[in-house]
Design a protein around this motif. Structure first.
Motif, PDB file in Angstrom:
ATOM      1  N   TYR A  72       0.842  -1.104  -0.085  1.00 25.19           N
ATOM      2  CA  TYR A  72       0.208  -0.120  -0.112  1.00 25.19           C
ATOM      3  C   TYR A  72       0.790   1.143   0.080  1.00 25.19           C
ATOM      4  CZ  TYR A  72      -3.340   3.440   1.841  1.00 25.19           C
ATOM      5  OH  TYR A  72      -4.043   4.616   1.850  1.00 25.19           O
ATOM      6  N   GLU A  73       1.791   1.302   0.910  1.00 21.54           N
ATOM      7  CA  GLU A  73       2.652   2.453   1.109  1.00 21.54           C
ATOM      8  C   GLU A  73       3.592   2.598  -0.057  1.00 21.54           C
ATOM      9  OE1 GLU A  73       4.559   2.423   4.951  1.00 21.54           O
ATOM     10  OE2 GLU A  73       2.651   3.173   5.819  1.00 21.54           O
ATOM     11  N   LEU A  74       4.094   1.737  -0.886  1.00 22.81           N
ATOM     12  CA  LEU A  74       4.808   1.744  -2.061  1.00 22.81           C
ATOM     13  C   LEU A  74       4.070   2.435  -3.229  1.00 22.81           C
ATOM     14  CD1 LEU A  74       7.078  -1.394  -1.857  1.00 22.81           C
ATOM     15  CD2 LEU A  74       7.852   0.997  -2.022  1.00 22.81           C
ATOM     16  N   ARG A  75       2.902   1.719  -3.213  1.00 26.35           N
ATOM     17  CA  ARG A  75       1.995   2.227  -4.395  1.00 26.35           C
ATOM     18  C   ARG A  75       1.423   3.672  -4.316  1.00 26.35           C
ATOM     19  NH1 ARG A  75      -0.941  -3.615  -4.587  1.00 26.35           N
ATOM     20  NH2 ARG A  75       0.644  -4.736  -6.251  1.00 26.35           N
ATOM     21  N   GLU A  76       0.991   3.829  -3.028  1.00 23.66           N
ATOM     22  CA  GLU A  76       0.219   5.169  -2.792  1.00 23.66           C
ATOM     23  C   GLU A  76       1.316   6.202  -2.343  1.00 23.66           C
ATOM     24  OE1 GLU A  76      -3.477   5.490  -1.699  1.00 23.66           O
ATOM     25  OE2 GLU A  76      -3.818   3.429  -2.337  1.00 23.66           O
ATOM     26  N   ASN A  77       2.565   5.901  -2.180  1.00 23.34           N
ATOM     27  CA  ASN A  77       3.685   6.682  -1.930  1.00 23.34           C
ATOM     28  C   ASN A  77       3.268   7.701  -0.668  1.00 23.34           C
ATOM     29  OD1 ASN A  77       6.052   7.751  -2.314  1.00 23.34           O
ATOM     30  ND2 ASN A  77       5.253   9.370  -3.577  1.00 23.34           N
ATOM     31  N   LYS A  78       2.663   6.886   0.447  1.00 25.96           N
ATOM     32  CA  LYS A  78       2.172   7.883   1.609  1.00 25.96           C
ATOM     33  C   LYS A  78       2.242   6.764   2.871  1.00 25.96           C
ATOM     34  CE  LYS A  78      -2.647   7.658   0.961  1.00 25.96           C
ATOM     35  NZ  LYS A  78      -3.868   8.220   1.022  1.00 25.96           N
ATOM     36  N   SER A  79       2.208   7.322   4.054  1.00 25.24           N
ATOM     37  CA  SER A  79       1.973   6.385   5.145  1.00 25.24           C
ATOM     38  C   SER A  79       0.459   6.090   5.301  1.00 25.24           C
ATOM     39  CB  SER A  79       2.287   7.211   6.461  1.00 25.24           C
ATOM     40  OG  SER A  79       3.706   7.119   6.901  1.00 25.24           O
ATOM     41  N   VAL A  80       0.071   4.998   5.809  1.00 27.96           N
ATOM     42  CA  VAL A  80      -1.220   4.545   5.807  1.00 27.96           C
ATOM     43  C   VAL A  80      -2.075   5.151   7.037  1.00 27.96           C
ATOM     44  CG1 VAL A  80      -0.621   2.387   7.188  1.00 27.96           C
ATOM     45  CG2 VAL A  80      -2.661   2.436   5.758  1.00 27.96           C
ATOM     46  N   ARG A  81      -3.343   5.595   6.819  1.00 26.63           N
ATOM     47  CA  ARG A  81      -3.865   6.211   8.027  1.00 26.63           C
ATOM     48  C   ARG A  81      -4.369   5.237   8.929  1.00 26.63           C
ATOM     49  NH1 ARG A  81      -8.545   7.924   5.454  1.00 26.63           N
ATOM     50  NH2 ARG A  81      -9.402   8.872   7.030  1.00 26.63           N
ATOM     51  N   PRO A  82      -4.692   5.421  10.082  1.00 25.28           N
ATOM     52  CA  PRO A  82      -5.096   4.502  11.143  1.00 25.28           C
ATOM     53  C   PRO A  82      -6.530   3.661  10.712  1.00 25.28           C
ATOM     54  CG  PRO A  82      -4.570   6.419  12.308  1.00 25.28           C
ATOM     55  CD  PRO A  82      -4.313   6.657  10.826  1.00 25.28           C
ATOM     56  N   GLN A  83      -7.493   4.442  10.042  1.00 22.30           N
ATOM     57  CA  GLN A  83      -8.785   4.037   9.685  1.00 22.30           C
ATOM     58  C   GLN A  83      -8.643   3.178   8.336  1.00 22.30           C
ATOM     59  OE1 GLN A  83      -8.005   7.181  10.206  1.00 22.30           O
ATOM     60  NE2 GLN A  83      -9.582   8.564  10.578  1.00 22.30           N
ATOM     61  N   THR A  84      -7.619   3.561   7.543  1.00 24.61           N
ATOM     62  CA  THR A  84      -7.445   2.471   6.416  1.00 24.61           C
ATOM     63  C   THR A  84      -6.827   1.326   6.735  1.00 24.61           C
ATOM     64  OG1 THR A  84      -6.949   4.468   5.153  1.00 24.61           O
ATOM     65  CG2 THR A  84      -6.606   2.459   3.861  1.00 24.61           C
ATOM     66  N   LEU A  85      -6.014   1.326   7.792  1.00 26.00           N
ATOM     67  CA  LEU A  85      -5.119  -0.004   8.293  1.00 26.00           C
ATOM     68  C   LEU A  85      -6.325  -0.647   8.794  1.00 26.00           C
ATOM     69  CD1 LEU A  85      -2.360  -1.349   8.405  1.00 26.00           C
ATOM     70  CD2 LEU A  85      -2.500  -0.683  10.689  1.00 26.00           C
TER      71      LEU A  85
END
Lengths: 209, 253
Positions: free
Chosen positions: A78-91
């Motif tokens: 997820y973080e490689l494709r979206e190029n950002k840190s994952v949000r708690p809600q998303t996780l």
């Protein structure tokens, strides 16, 4: 020796998380046992999954490790494709999805998510059942073999808008007094306090039984 | 002569050549230059930025350099759409290994696995090969910093310094002459700018036409950092001053 019995209480253990003012705290006991025998007092069920994001996986220990490792896989991609840190809600939603994939042969974990949103720094806690039904309350979440005790302690001690120090004291007392009344949990406790600019881990001095 | 043997990937020509693979390498030869230099404490990657159309939106991280996992990144040369497929596959491959072994995937194994995929398209299925060459910049516990290059045939090898894309031949021969073992990152950066300057397609090297990244380790973590334009400008200026000083010195003698 007894047979497997209830997978959710076979290894024992508990995790809770609480919201404070611009901070969250998550705590885990350290016991790992096989039914009545305690094997390790260093089994922390909380893992870090982001700079301000922690997840606890109480339940069957093998599933604790597997679900965490599989979540690492999905979170890394997820973080490689979206190029950002994952949000708690998303996780939380990703974990929920992973657990529901096994709806008819589930992983025996009931995870707890705690963190601050990477952008807004809004506190977030959540938990879900073993097939991924989420719960995102405004106050606290508990999971493990002593949920009854933990609910009682949290309901009594928790207040909204606690400062980091107050939150630490609150979650520590709630954990200690809850798992001290459970044979399958305890043997030490780690408390993670997550604030905007730092994360503090503390080991509590507990009854070692 | 080639006509009858070049439309099918999986057919050898009478001289023993695979024309489709060679044509794929031709495609790469038209792409923007990518260069990698292995220094003693890291790797310098540089890529020529071809699409400097001002209407283009900014890329999220980089146009040509992609992160595969914590310890590996690649610079691509060739058909970008083809490259995207391979990059995604590499990311999956690295995570699968991590899930199974709870250890990061060694660099050479990752390179090898993706090259096996590239190779498959030269042997089975009747589909065209990937028109992509890549420079892999990685670190692992056993072999430290490593630089690999792969091409559409699925062949790969480890390098101390190499270049792919247009003007690669000129750049490679220059690297051959000027590369020395055990360079520092700063020396590698200077060399990169020097070689790019001589071999760029566009007339003059400027900071907005090139991306330079440094791949190093600090306190047990690997970091890939894209140099800000200001830093690249300074490197170019330093090079120009050095060249000028050399010319002056030559004039006097």
């Amino acid at each position: 020796h007894l047979s497997m019995a209830n997978p959710m209480s076979y290894n024992g253990g508990c995790v809770m998380a609480m919201k404070g003012r611009n901070c969250v705290a998550i705590a885990s006991d350290l016991r790992f046992g096989v039914q009545m025998q305690t094997i390790s007092m260093e089994f922390d069920k909380v893992q870090q999954m982001g700079p301000r994001l922690f997840v606890g996986f109480p339940g069957l220990a093998t599933d604790t490790q597997t679900v965490f490792q599989r979540m690492q896989f999905r979170k890394n991609l997820y973080e490689l494709r979206e190029n950002k840190s994952v949000r708690p809600q998303t996780l939380m939603n990703m974990i929920s999805n992973l657990l529901y994939e096994r709806r008819f042969g589930p992983y025996f974990v009931e995870p707890v998510v705690a963190g601050l949103d990477p952008i807004s720094l809004e506190p977030y806690v959540a938990t879900m059942d073993l097939i991924g039904c989420p719960m995102e309350p405004e106050d606290f979440v508990v999971s493990g073999t002593c949920t009854e005790q933990m609910f009682g302690m949290c309901e009594t001690l928790w207040q909204p808008d606690m400062s980091p120090d107050e939150l630490f004291e609150c979650i520590s007392q709630a954990m200690l007094n809850a798992f001290d009344r459970d044979a399958a949990s305890g043997w030490g406790c780690h408390v993670y306090l997550i604030e905007r600019d730092q994360v503090t881990v503390r080991a509590l001095k507990a009854r070692m039984d | 002569m080639a006509r009858r043997y070049d439309t099918r990937t999986t057919t050898f020509s009478p001289e023993g050549r695979l024309y489709q693979v060679e044509y794929a390498m031709e495609a790469v030869g038209h792409a923007g230059t990518c260069m990698g230099i292995l220094a003693r404490d890291g790797i310098v990657l540089a890529a020529e930025r071809r699409n400097i159309n001002k209407l283009l939106d900014e890329p999220a991280f980089s146009e040509k350099i992609y992160i595969i996992n914590d310890d590996l990144c690649v610079a691509v040369g060739g058909i970008t759409a083809d490259a995207n497929v391979l990059i995604d596959e590499m990311r999956l491959s690295a995570q699968r290994y991590l899930l199974q072994y709870q250890e990061p995937m060694p660099v050479e194994q990752l390179v090898s696995s993706i090259c096996d995929i590239k190779h498959a398209y030269t042997m089975f299925g009747g589909r065209r090969p990937f028109g992509v060459s890549m420079l892999y910049s990685g670190w692992d516990l056993n072999y430290g910093f490593q630089l690999y290059q792969s091409d559409p045939s699925g062949n790969f090898s480890g390098w101390k310094a190499t270049c792919i894309g247009s003007n690669a031949a000129a750049a490679n021969s220059m690297l051959d002459q000027e590369y020395t073992e055990n360079m520092s990152i700063d020396e590698a950066l200077s060399l990169t700018i020097k070689v790019l300057n001589k071999s760029m397609t566009m007339s003059k090297l400027s900071a907005d036409k090139v991306e330079v990244a440094v791949f190093t380790r600090k306190e047990g973590h690997t970091y890939l950092s894209l140099l800000p334009q200001s830093k690249v400008e300074k490197l170019i200026k330093d090079l120009e001053e050095a060249e000028l000083a050399k010319k002056e010195a030559e004039k006097k003698t």
